[in-house]
Each structure stands twice: as C-alpha cells, then as structure tokens.
Motif scaffolding. Structure first.
Motif, PDB file in Angstrom:
ATOM      1  N   LEU A   1       0.827  -1.203   0.000  1.00 53.85           N
ATOM      2  CA  LEU A   1       0.000   0.000   0.000  1.00 53.85           C
ATOM      3  C   LEU A   1       0.862   1.255   0.000  1.00 53.85           C
ATOM      4  O   LEU A   1       2.029   1.224   0.366  1.00 53.85           O
ATOM      5  N   ARG A   2       0.254   2.347  -0.398  1.00 59.31           N
ATOM      6  CA  ARG A   2       0.816   3.677  -0.240  1.00 59.31           C
ATOM      7  C   ARG A   2      -0.308   4.572   0.284  1.00 59.31           C
ATOM      8  O   ARG A   2      -1.465   4.421  -0.133  1.00 59.31           O
ATOM      9  N   VAL A   3       0.005   5.469   1.190  1.00 60.22           N
ATOM     10  CA  VAL A   3      -0.978   6.420   1.701  1.00 60.22           C
ATOM     11  C   VAL A   3      -0.481   7.824   1.415  1.00 60.22           C
ATOM     12  O   VAL A   3       0.673   8.164   1.718  1.00 60.22           O
ATOM     13  N   ARG A   4      -1.335   8.626   0.808  1.00 67.81           N
ATOM     14  CA  ARG A   4      -1.004  10.018   0.492  1.00 67.81           C
ATOM     15  C   ARG A   4      -2.228  10.870   0.845  1.00 67.81           C
ATOM     16  O   ARG A   4      -3.338  10.536   0.467  1.00 67.81           O
ATOM     17  N   ARG A   5      -2.000  11.942   1.584  1.00 63.81           N
ATOM     18  CA  ARG A   5      -3.089  12.834   2.007  1.00 63.81           C
ATOM     19  C   ARG A   5      -4.192  12.056   2.732  1.00 63.81           C
ATOM     20  O   ARG A   5      -5.372  12.353   2.616  1.00 63.81           O
ATOM     21  N   GLY A   6      -3.801  11.025   3.471  1.00 65.33           N
ATOM     22  CA  GLY A   6      -4.754  10.232   4.221  1.00 65.33           C
ATOM     23  C   GLY A   6      -5.501   9.204   3.404  1.00 65.33           C
ATOM     24  O   GLY A   6      -6.360   8.502   3.948  1.00 65.33           O
ATOM     25  N   CYS A   7      -5.176   9.076   2.122  1.00 61.11           N
ATOM     26  CA  CYS A   7      -5.908   8.169   1.233  1.00 61.11           C
ATOM     27  C   CYS A   7      -4.977   7.069   0.729  1.00 61.11           C
ATOM     28  O   CYS A   7      -3.853   7.335   0.301  1.00 61.11           O
ATOM     29  N   SER A   8      -5.468   5.843   0.760  1.00 65.22           N
ATOM     30  CA  SER A   8      -4.667   4.698   0.314  1.00 65.22           C
ATOM     31  C   SER A   8      -4.791   4.503  -1.188  1.00 65.22           C
ATOM     32  O   SER A   8      -5.792   4.874  -1.808  1.00 65.22           O
ATOM     33  N   PHE A   9      -3.748   3.922  -1.759  1.00 65.62           N
ATOM     34  CA  PHE A   9      -3.834   3.354  -3.097  1.00 65.62           C
ATOM     35  C   PHE A   9      -2.860   2.189  -3.180  1.00 65.62           C
ATOM     36  O   PHE A   9      -2.232   1.834  -2.189  1.00 65.62           O
ATOM     37  N   HIS A  10      -2.736   1.551  -4.338  1.00 65.59           N
ATOM     38  CA  HIS A  10      -2.156   0.208  -4.476  1.00 65.59           C
ATOM     39  C   HIS A  10      -3.073  -0.776  -3.743  1.00 65.59           C
ATOM     40  O   HIS A  10      -4.221  -0.457  -3.445  1.00 65.59           O
ATOM     41  N   GLY A  11      -2.604  -2.005  -3.457  1.00 66.53           N
ATOM     42  CA  GLY A  11      -3.517  -2.952  -2.849  1.00 66.53           C
ATOM     43  C   GLY A  11      -2.993  -4.365  -2.806  1.00 66.53           C
ATOM     44  O   GLY A  11      -1.894  -4.609  -2.301  1.00 66.53           O
ATOM     45  N   LEU A  12      -3.758  -5.319  -3.354  1.00 62.53           N
ATOM     46  CA  LEU A  12      -3.459  -6.742  -3.227  1.00 62.53           C
ATOM     47  C   LEU A  12      -3.349  -7.402  -4.587  1.00 62.53           C
ATOM     48  O   LEU A  12      -3.896  -6.909  -5.580  1.00 62.53           O
ATOM     49  N   ALA A  13      -2.655  -8.544  -4.606  1.00 67.41           N
ATOM     50  CA  ALA A  13      -2.541  -9.366  -5.817  1.00 67.41           C
ATOM     51  C   ALA A  13      -2.737 -10.822  -5.418  1.00 67.41           C
ATOM     52  O   ALA A  13      -1.949 -11.367  -4.634  1.00 67.41           O
ATOM     53  N   LEU A  14      -3.785 -11.441  -5.947  1.00 69.92           N
ATOM     54  CA  LEU A  14      -4.113 -12.834  -5.658  1.00 69.92           C
ATOM     55  C   LEU A  14      -3.796 -13.684  -6.884  1.00 69.92           C
ATOM     56  O   LEU A  14      -4.343 -13.453  -7.972  1.00 69.92           O
ATOM     57  N   ASN A  15      -2.918 -14.663  -6.716  1.00 67.08           N
ATOM     58  CA  ASN A  15      -2.562 -15.565  -7.813  1.00 67.08           C
ATOM     59  C   ASN A  15      -3.715 -16.534  -8.031  1.00 67.08           C
ATOM     60  O   ASN A  15      -4.068 -17.292  -7.125  1.00 67.08           O
ATOM     61  N   VAL A  16      -4.285 -16.511  -9.241  1.00 61.11           N
ATOM     62  CA  VAL A  16      -5.480 -17.325  -9.512  1.00 61.11           C
ATOM     63  C   VAL A  16      -5.164 -18.438 -10.499  1.00 61.11           C
ATOM     64  O   VAL A  16      -5.201 -19.625 -10.157  1.00 61.11           O
ATOM     65  N   ASP A  17      -4.844 -18.100 -11.730  1.00 63.19           N
ATOM     66  CA  ASP A  17      -4.613 -19.099 -12.782  1.00 63.19           C
ATOM     67  C   ASP A  17      -3.640 -18.488 -13.769  1.00 63.19           C
ATOM     68  O   ASP A  17      -4.036 -17.974 -14.815  1.00 63.19           O
ATOM     69  N   MET A  18      -2.348 -18.535 -13.448  1.00 66.89           N
ATOM     70  CA  MET A  18      -1.347 -17.774 -14.182  1.00 66.89           C
ATOM     71  C   MET A  18      -0.096 -18.604 -14.415  1.00 66.89           C
ATOM     72  O   MET A  18       0.080 -19.678 -13.837  1.00 66.89           O
ATOM     73  N   ASP A  19       0.769 -18.093 -15.257  1.00 67.81           N
ATOM     74  CA  ASP A  19       2.088 -18.675 -15.453  1.00 67.81           C
ATOM     75  C   ASP A  19       2.946 -18.269 -14.262  1.00 67.81           C
ATOM     76  O   ASP A  19       3.259 -17.092 -14.084  1.00 67.81           O
ATOM     77  N   MET A  20       3.355 -19.231 -13.444  1.00 67.71           N
ATOM     78  CA  MET A  20       4.095 -18.931 -12.222  1.00 67.71           C
ATOM     79  C   MET A  20       5.610 -18.844 -12.451  1.00 67.71           C
ATOM     80  O   MET A  20       6.347 -18.451 -11.543  1.00 67.71           O
ATOM     81  N   GLU A  21       6.076 -19.200 -13.645  1.00 71.72           N
ATOM     82  CA  GLU A  21       7.525 -19.229 -13.884  1.00 71.72           C
ATOM     83  C   GLU A  21       8.222 -17.904 -13.578  1.00 71.72           C
ATOM     84  O   GLU A  21       9.331 -17.911 -13.012  1.00 71.72           O
ATOM     85  N   PRO A  22       7.637 -16.739 -13.916  1.00 76.67           N
ATOM     86  CA  PRO A  22       8.354 -15.489 -13.644  1.00 76.67           C
ATOM     87  C   PRO A  22       8.684 -15.261 -12.171  1.00 76.67           C
ATOM     88  O   PRO A  22       9.626 -14.518 -11.863  1.00 76.67           O
ATOM     89  N   PHE A  23       7.957 -15.884 -11.259  1.00 76.89           N
ATOM     90  CA  PHE A  23       8.304 -15.736  -9.840  1.00 76.89           C
ATOM     91  C   PHE A  23       9.671 -16.342  -9.539  1.00 76.89           C
ATOM     92  O   PHE A  23      10.343 -15.932  -8.580  1.00 76.89           O
ATOM     93  N   SER A  24      10.091 -17.328 -10.340  1.00 75.01           N
ATOM     94  CA  SER A  24      11.388 -17.968 -10.100  1.00 75.01           C
ATOM     95  C   SER A  24      12.552 -17.060 -10.481  1.00 75.01           C
ATOM     96  O   SER A  24      13.702 -17.364 -10.138  1.00 75.01           O
ATOM     97  N   ARG A  25      12.288 -15.955 -11.152  1.00 74.24           N
ATOM     98  CA  ARG A  25      13.348 -15.030 -11.565  1.00 74.24           C
ATOM     99  C   ARG A  25      13.592 -13.918 -10.551  1.00 74.24           C
ATOM    100  O   ARG A  25      14.408 -13.028 -10.782  1.00 74.24           O
ATOM    101  N   ILE A  26      12.854 -13.959  -9.440  1.00 76.00           N
ATOM    102  CA  ILE A  26      13.007 -12.961  -8.377  1.00 76.00           C
ATOM    103  C   ILE A  26      13.008 -13.669  -7.024  1.00 76.00           C
ATOM    104  O   ILE A  26      12.689 -14.859  -6.945  1.00 76.00           O
ATOM    105  N   ASN A  27      13.371 -12.930  -5.980  1.00 76.74           N
ATOM    106  CA  ASN A  27      13.101 -13.359  -4.615  1.00 76.74           C
ATOM    107  C   ASN A  27      11.782 -12.696  -4.225  1.00 76.74           C
ATOM    108  O   ASN A  27      11.765 -11.517  -3.852  1.00 76.74           O
TER     109      ASN A  27
END
Length: 222
Positions: A143-169
């Motif tokens: 999240l980020r909060v600016r002027r008391g207001c939030s933005f950004h949020g959540l990411a739920l892995n549903v049905d995706m190519d998971m290989e790119p996660f192996s290229r990061i920590n």
C-alpha cells in the motif's frame, strides 16, 4: 468530520499495462476530496515486475524480457501477469476511521475468508504481509498512503504462469514458494473470485450490497 459517502465504486478494468493504472491511481488520489466516494479497482496486468520503495536490486535475479518498474508502494519486488487478480483500494482512511494496519488486516482477512469459501485454508504471517497456504504465498499486498488516502492494494494468484516468480526473490524472500488458486480449486473463475473478494472487502469497509456501484467501464485507466 466529513460525511462518509454511502457508495463504494467497484470498477473492472480488464487487462491493462501496469504503469497506466498506476498513473491513474496517483491522479485519482491527488485530485479527490472529502466528497469523493472510495473505489476498488479490479485489474489484470500485462507481465511486469514491480519493485517497492524498500526494494533491493539483488532480489531481481533474472528479469529477462519482463520490464521492471520502480513503484511507490510499500514492500519489495513482486510479479504481476495475466491470471492474477489485482485489487487496488482507494480508501479515505480518516473518513473510514481506519489506520494503515487496520486496512492491512481487512485485506488479509478478506482474502482468507474468500479462499476459505473455495475450500482453501489460508492465513497471514506476522513477519511478512500477505496470505499463505501451507507456507506458500498465494497473495501479496503493498500500500501507499497520500493525504490520508490509500492506493495500491493486493494481488491474488489465480490461474497464471508462475515461472516469472522464479526469476526474483518474491517480496524479498529467497526461495519463497508461491502458489495459486488453481493448485487447489480448478473450477473457480476469475470473475467469480473478483465479485466475492470485492463484496467481502466492501462489507469489511462498512458498505452493504445496496451501496456497491459497478460501472462497466473506467475511462481514466483505459
């Protein structure tokens, strides 16, 4: 004290480039005032790595042809791609009577509830934001909060190519296992999950079903 709008606007943006939606979030947050209703944006992103404000370059191992964007959210590096449900929360926190920690709790517990409805036993971890199934991360948040207001949020892995996660920590943890809804429930659809999750978030934020508005198009982020 500002009067709380009775409506919560939930928008389905479809598949969008990350940076276009990020710019739209920043503009929305900068221009809103106390009369503007809170919004939830559901979106899938084209493949991208996003690095949080505290992110360290050594956690990006081998991005290859996937772009890396330095974002202004909290947290470390993560991956977004098609088949992942991203929900951005534009919430006026003082008006809602919430602190950042309370909003994080709402997000995590809403994810746990929705996953439980799908037969998936999940839980947050006290040492690392997000939601996990048997030690594997199924949902991330920042999240980020600016002027008391939030933005950004959540990411739920549903049905995706998971290989790119192996290229990061992921989220700055070397070797962190990642999982997705499809690993446990192959029948649930993205629209079904999006509706369930946004309805659960709305209730946790104090809105009933009559107060949820779902426009068909979001012009700003298109």
């Amino acid at each position: 004290m500002r009067e709380r709008p009775t409506l919560l606007i939930v928008r389905d943006l479809g598949l969008q480039p990350y940076e276009a939606v990020w710019e739209a979030m920043k503009t929305f947050t900068a221009e809103r005032d106390g009369s503007v209703a809170d919004e939830l944006w559901c979106v899938q992103h084209s493949p991208v790595y996003t690095q949080g404000q505290a992110g360290k370059a050594e956690h990006i191992l081998a991005p290859g042809d996937i772009p890396v964007v330095q974002a202004d959210r909290g947290g470390q590096v993560t991956y977004h791609g098609p088949g992942q449900l991203v929900v951005y929360l534009m919430i006026d926190l003082p008006r809602a009577g919430l602190g950042v920690r309370q909003l994080v709790d709402i997000i995590e517990q809403s994810l746990v509830s929705v996953l439980g409805d799908q037969g998936i036993t999940a839980a947050p971890r006290p040492d690392a934001p997000g939601v996990y199934v048997d030690g594997a991360k199924i949902a991330s948040l920042g999240l980020r909060v600016r002027r008391g207001c939030s933005f950004h949020g959540l990411a739920l892995n549903v049905d995706m190519d998971m290989e790119p996660f192996s290229r990061i920590n992921p989220c700055g943890f070397s070797g962190l296992p990642m999982c997705q809804v499809r690993d446990f429930n192959a029948t649930v659809s993205m629209p079904e999950l999006a509706d369930q999750l946004t309805n659960t978030l709305a209730r946790a934020l104090g809105h009933d079903a009559a107060g949820i508005v779902r426009p068909s198009v979001h012009q700003t982020a298109s």
